[in-house]
Design a protein around this motif. Structure first.
Motif, PDB file in Angstrom:
ATOM      1  N   ALA A  39      -1.713 -19.009  -7.772  1.00  0.00           N
ATOM      2  CA  ALA A  39      -1.535 -20.462  -6.928  1.00  0.00           C
ATOM      3  C   ALA A  39      -1.749 -19.355  -5.509  1.00  0.00           C
ATOM      4  CB  ALA A  39      -0.813 -21.160  -7.027  1.00  0.00           C
ATOM      5  N   MET A  40      -1.252 -18.014  -5.345  1.00  0.00           N
ATOM      6  CA  MET A  40      -0.938 -17.283  -4.199  1.00  0.00           C
ATOM      7  C   MET A  40      -2.574 -16.628  -4.494  1.00  0.00           C
ATOM      8  SD  MET A  40       2.617 -15.450  -4.104  1.00  0.00           S
ATOM      9  CE  MET A  40       2.330 -14.717  -2.628  1.00  0.00           C
ATOM     10  N   ALA A  41      -3.175 -16.363  -5.373  1.00  0.00           N
ATOM     11  CA  ALA A  41      -3.953 -15.360  -5.123  1.00  0.00           C
ATOM     12  C   ALA A  41      -5.643 -16.232  -5.550  1.00  0.00           C
ATOM     13  CB  ALA A  41      -4.604 -14.738  -7.401  1.00  0.00           C
ATOM     14  N   VAL A  42      -5.532 -17.688  -5.764  1.00  0.00           N
ATOM     15  CA  VAL A  42      -6.291 -18.210  -5.364  1.00  0.00           C
ATOM     16  C   VAL A  42      -6.508 -18.735  -4.065  1.00  0.00           C
ATOM     17  CG1 VAL A  42      -7.170 -20.490  -5.510  1.00  0.00           C
ATOM     18  CG2 VAL A  42      -6.608 -19.818  -7.598  1.00  0.00           C
ATOM     19  N   THR A  43      -5.710 -19.313  -3.195  1.00  0.00           N
ATOM     20  CA  THR A  43      -5.391 -18.348  -2.245  1.00  0.00           C
ATOM     21  C   THR A  43      -5.634 -17.734  -0.919  1.00  0.00           C
ATOM     22  OG1 THR A  43      -3.101 -20.799  -2.129  1.00  0.00           O
ATOM     23  CG2 THR A  43      -3.398 -19.103   0.505  1.00  0.00           C
ATOM     24  N   ALA A  44      -5.090 -15.968  -1.773  1.00  0.00           N
ATOM     25  CA  ALA A  44      -5.706 -15.186  -0.678  1.00  0.00           C
ATOM     26  C   ALA A  44      -7.622 -14.561  -1.026  1.00  0.00           C
ATOM     27  CB  ALA A  44      -5.484 -13.974  -1.598  1.00  0.00           C
ATOM     28  N   ALA A  45      -7.634 -15.345  -2.381  1.00  0.00           N
ATOM     29  CA  ALA A  45      -9.369 -15.194  -2.190  1.00  0.00           C
ATOM     30  C   ALA A  45      -9.833 -15.971  -1.863  1.00  0.00           C
ATOM     31  CB  ALA A  45      -9.511 -15.611  -3.860  1.00  0.00           C
ATOM     32  N   ALA A  46      -9.615 -17.223  -1.034  1.00  0.00           N
ATOM     33  CA  ALA A  46      -9.830 -18.910  -0.379  1.00  0.00           C
ATOM     34  C   ALA A  46      -9.978 -17.644   1.447  1.00  0.00           C
ATOM     35  CB  ALA A  46      -9.081 -19.448  -0.737  1.00  0.00           C
ATOM     36  N   LEU A  47      -8.637 -17.240   1.558  1.00  0.00           N
ATOM     37  CA  LEU A  47      -7.960 -17.072   2.987  1.00  0.00           C
ATOM     38  C   LEU A  47      -9.571 -15.263   2.954  1.00  0.00           C
ATOM     39  CD1 LEU A  47      -6.914 -17.038   5.491  1.00  0.00           C
ATOM     40  CD2 LEU A  47      -5.856 -15.351   4.602  1.00  0.00           C
ATOM     41  N   GLY A  48      -9.507 -14.833   2.521  1.00  0.00           N
ATOM     42  CA  GLY A  48     -10.529 -13.454   2.698  1.00  0.00           C
ATOM     43  C   GLY A  48     -11.981 -13.923   2.215  1.00  0.00           C
ATOM     44  N   ALA A  49     -12.573 -15.052   1.534  1.00  0.00           N
ATOM     45  CA  ALA A  49     -13.607 -16.011   1.715  1.00  0.00           C
ATOM     46  C   ALA A  49     -14.031 -16.643   3.537  1.00  0.00           C
ATOM     47  CB  ALA A  49     -13.969 -17.070   0.613  1.00  0.00           C
ATOM     48  N   ALA A  50     -13.339 -16.853   3.192  1.00  0.00           N
ATOM     49  CA  ALA A  50     -12.876 -17.448   5.053  1.00  0.00           C
ATOM     50  C   ALA A  50     -13.063 -16.673   6.640  1.00  0.00           C
ATOM     51  CB  ALA A  50     -11.923 -18.847   5.234  1.00  0.00           C
ATOM     52  N   ASN A  51     -12.517 -15.478   6.106  1.00  0.00           N
ATOM     53  CA  ASN A  51     -12.741 -15.020   6.621  1.00  0.00           C
ATOM     54  C   ASN A  51     -13.771 -14.380   6.424  1.00  0.00           C
ATOM     55  OD1 ASN A  51     -10.003 -15.158   8.127  1.00  0.00           O
ATOM     56  ND2 ASN A  51      -9.141 -13.731   6.539  1.00  0.00           N
ATOM     57  N   ASP A  52     -14.224 -13.801   5.870  1.00  0.00           N
ATOM     58  CA  ASP A  52     -15.588 -13.134   5.685  1.00  0.00           C
ATOM     59  C   ASP A  52     -17.353 -13.824   6.143  1.00  0.00           C
ATOM     60  OD1 ASP A  52     -14.794 -11.001   4.320  1.00  0.00           O
ATOM     61  OD2 ASP A  52     -15.190 -11.386   2.366  1.00  0.00           O
ATOM     62  N   TRP A  53     -16.463 -15.442   5.943  1.00  0.00           N
ATOM     63  CA  TRP A  53     -17.714 -16.028   6.218  1.00  0.00           C
ATOM     64  C   TRP A  53     -17.716 -16.408   7.968  1.00  0.00           C
ATOM     65  CZ3 TRP A  53     -16.776 -21.069   8.389  1.00  0.00           C
ATOM     66  CH2 TRP A  53     -18.360 -21.693   9.024  1.00  0.00           C
ATOM     67  N   MET A  54     -16.800 -16.554   8.902  1.00  0.00           N
ATOM     68  CA  MET A  54     -16.087 -16.376  10.177  1.00  0.00           C
ATOM     69  C   MET A  54     -16.804 -15.231  10.700  1.00  0.00           C
ATOM     70  SD  MET A  54     -14.973 -19.502  11.247  1.00  0.00           S
ATOM     71  CE  MET A  54     -14.381 -18.899  12.731  1.00  0.00           C
ATOM     72  N   ASP A  55     -16.385 -13.837  10.248  1.00  0.00           N
ATOM     73  CA  ASP A  55     -16.991 -12.707  10.928  1.00  0.00           C
ATOM     74  C   ASP A  55     -18.360 -12.247  10.936  1.00  0.00           C
ATOM     75  OD1 ASP A  55     -14.482 -11.773  11.274  1.00  0.00           O
ATOM     76  OD2 ASP A  55     -14.505 -10.627   9.072  1.00  0.00           O
ATOM     77  N   ASN A  56     -19.525 -13.493   9.617  1.00  0.00           N
ATOM     78  CA  ASN A  56     -20.684 -13.448   9.811  1.00  0.00           C
ATOM     79  C   ASN A  56     -21.249 -14.156  10.901  1.00  0.00           C
ATOM     80  OD1 ASN A  56     -21.191 -11.810   7.903  1.00  0.00           O
ATOM     81  ND2 ASN A  56     -20.371 -12.844   5.973  1.00  0.00           N
ATOM     82  N   ILE A  57     -20.529 -14.995  11.491  1.00  0.00           N
ATOM     83  CA  ILE A  57     -21.320 -16.044  12.607  1.00  0.00           C
ATOM     84  C   ILE A  57     -21.777 -15.134  13.758  1.00  0.00           C
ATOM     85  CG2 ILE A  57     -20.374 -18.103  14.192  1.00  0.00           C
ATOM     86  CD1 ILE A  57     -19.117 -18.580  11.957  1.00  0.00           C
ATOM     87  N   PRO A  58     -22.941 -15.070  14.027  1.00  0.00           N
ATOM     88  CA  PRO A  58     -23.340 -13.916  15.378  1.00  0.00           C
ATOM     89  C   PRO A  58     -22.522 -14.790  16.340  1.00  0.00           C
ATOM     90  CG  PRO A  58     -24.612 -15.895  14.469  1.00  0.00           C
ATOM     91  CD  PRO A  58     -23.704 -15.991  13.939  1.00  0.00           C
ATOM     92  N   THR A  59     -22.523 -13.492  17.803  1.00  0.00           N
ATOM     93  CA  THR A  59     -21.640 -14.169  18.586  1.00  0.00           C
ATOM     94  C   THR A  59     -22.682 -14.670  19.944  1.00  0.00           C
ATOM     95  OG1 THR A  59     -22.392 -11.992  19.352  1.00  0.00           O
ATOM     96  CG2 THR A  59     -20.237 -12.051  18.586  1.00  0.00           C
ATOM     97  N   HIS A  60     -21.958 -15.250  20.438  1.00  0.00           N
ATOM     98  CA  HIS A  60     -22.449 -16.689  21.934  1.00  0.00           C
ATOM     99  C   HIS A  60     -23.295 -14.812  22.535  1.00  0.00           C
ATOM    100  CE1 HIS A  60     -24.389 -18.947  24.084  1.00  0.00           C
ATOM    101  NE2 HIS A  60     -23.479 -18.851  25.129  1.00  0.00           N
ATOM    102  N   GLN A  61     -24.587 -15.656  23.278  1.00  0.00           N
ATOM    103  CA  GLN A  61     -25.242 -14.418  24.134  1.00  0.00           C
ATOM    104  C   GLN A  61     -26.044 -15.988  25.310  1.00  0.00           C
ATOM    105  OE1 GLN A  61     -27.792 -11.861  22.379  1.00  0.00           O
ATOM    106  NE2 GLN A  61     -26.160 -10.703  21.175  1.00  0.00           N
ATOM    107  N   ASP A  62     -25.615 -15.235  26.375  1.00  0.00           N
ATOM    108  CA  ASP A  62     -26.076 -15.947  27.752  1.00  0.00           C
ATOM    109  C   ASP A  62     -27.659 -15.917  27.019  1.00  0.00           C
ATOM    110  OD1 ASP A  62     -23.959 -17.083  28.425  1.00  0.00           O
ATOM    111  OD2 ASP A  62     -23.323 -15.362  29.621  1.00  0.00           O
ATOM    112  N   PRO A  63     -28.810 -16.690  27.488  1.00  0.00           N
ATOM    113  CA  PRO A  63     -30.150 -16.780  27.258  1.00  0.00           C
ATOM    114  C   PRO A  63     -30.710 -16.049  28.613  1.00  0.00           C
ATOM    115  CG  PRO A  63     -29.248 -18.705  27.759  1.00  0.00           C
ATOM    116  CD  PRO A  63     -28.273 -18.209  27.042  1.00  0.00           C
ATOM    117  N   LYS A  64     -31.384 -15.321  28.634  1.00  0.00           N
ATOM    118  CA  LYS A  64     -32.061 -14.528  29.958  1.00  0.00           C
ATOM    119  C   LYS A  64     -33.796 -14.936  29.684  1.00  0.00           C
ATOM    120  CE  LYS A  64     -29.956 -10.093  28.592  1.00  0.00           C
ATOM    121  NZ  LYS A  64     -29.479  -9.296  27.990  1.00  0.00           N
TER     122      LYS A  64
END
Length: 67
Positions: free
Chosen positions: A42-67
């Protein structure tokens, strides 16, 4: 002193009764090992899910104001 004698006799009688009853089920050690294994999985599955979620969140582009 009679209380100590009573407790000694009661304990000795109970231990003798437990020794006489041979079929007391499975030892708690295999059950504890199984539970430990399930917790580790259960700890291994939780760690894998947490890692996948963190990678997914890191791949979201940052917001930039339109010019």
């Amino acid at each position: 002193m009679s209380v100590i004698t009573y407790l000694h006799v009661a304990l000795a009688a109970r231990l003798a009764e437990l020794r006489r009853d041979g079929d007391r089920g499975d030892s708690p050690v295999p059950t504890a090992v199984i539970i430990f294994g399930l917790v580790a999985v259960a700890m291994a599955v939780t760690a894998a899910a947490l890692g996948a979620a963190n990678d997914w969140m890191d791949n979201i582009p940052t917001h930039q104001d339109p010019k």
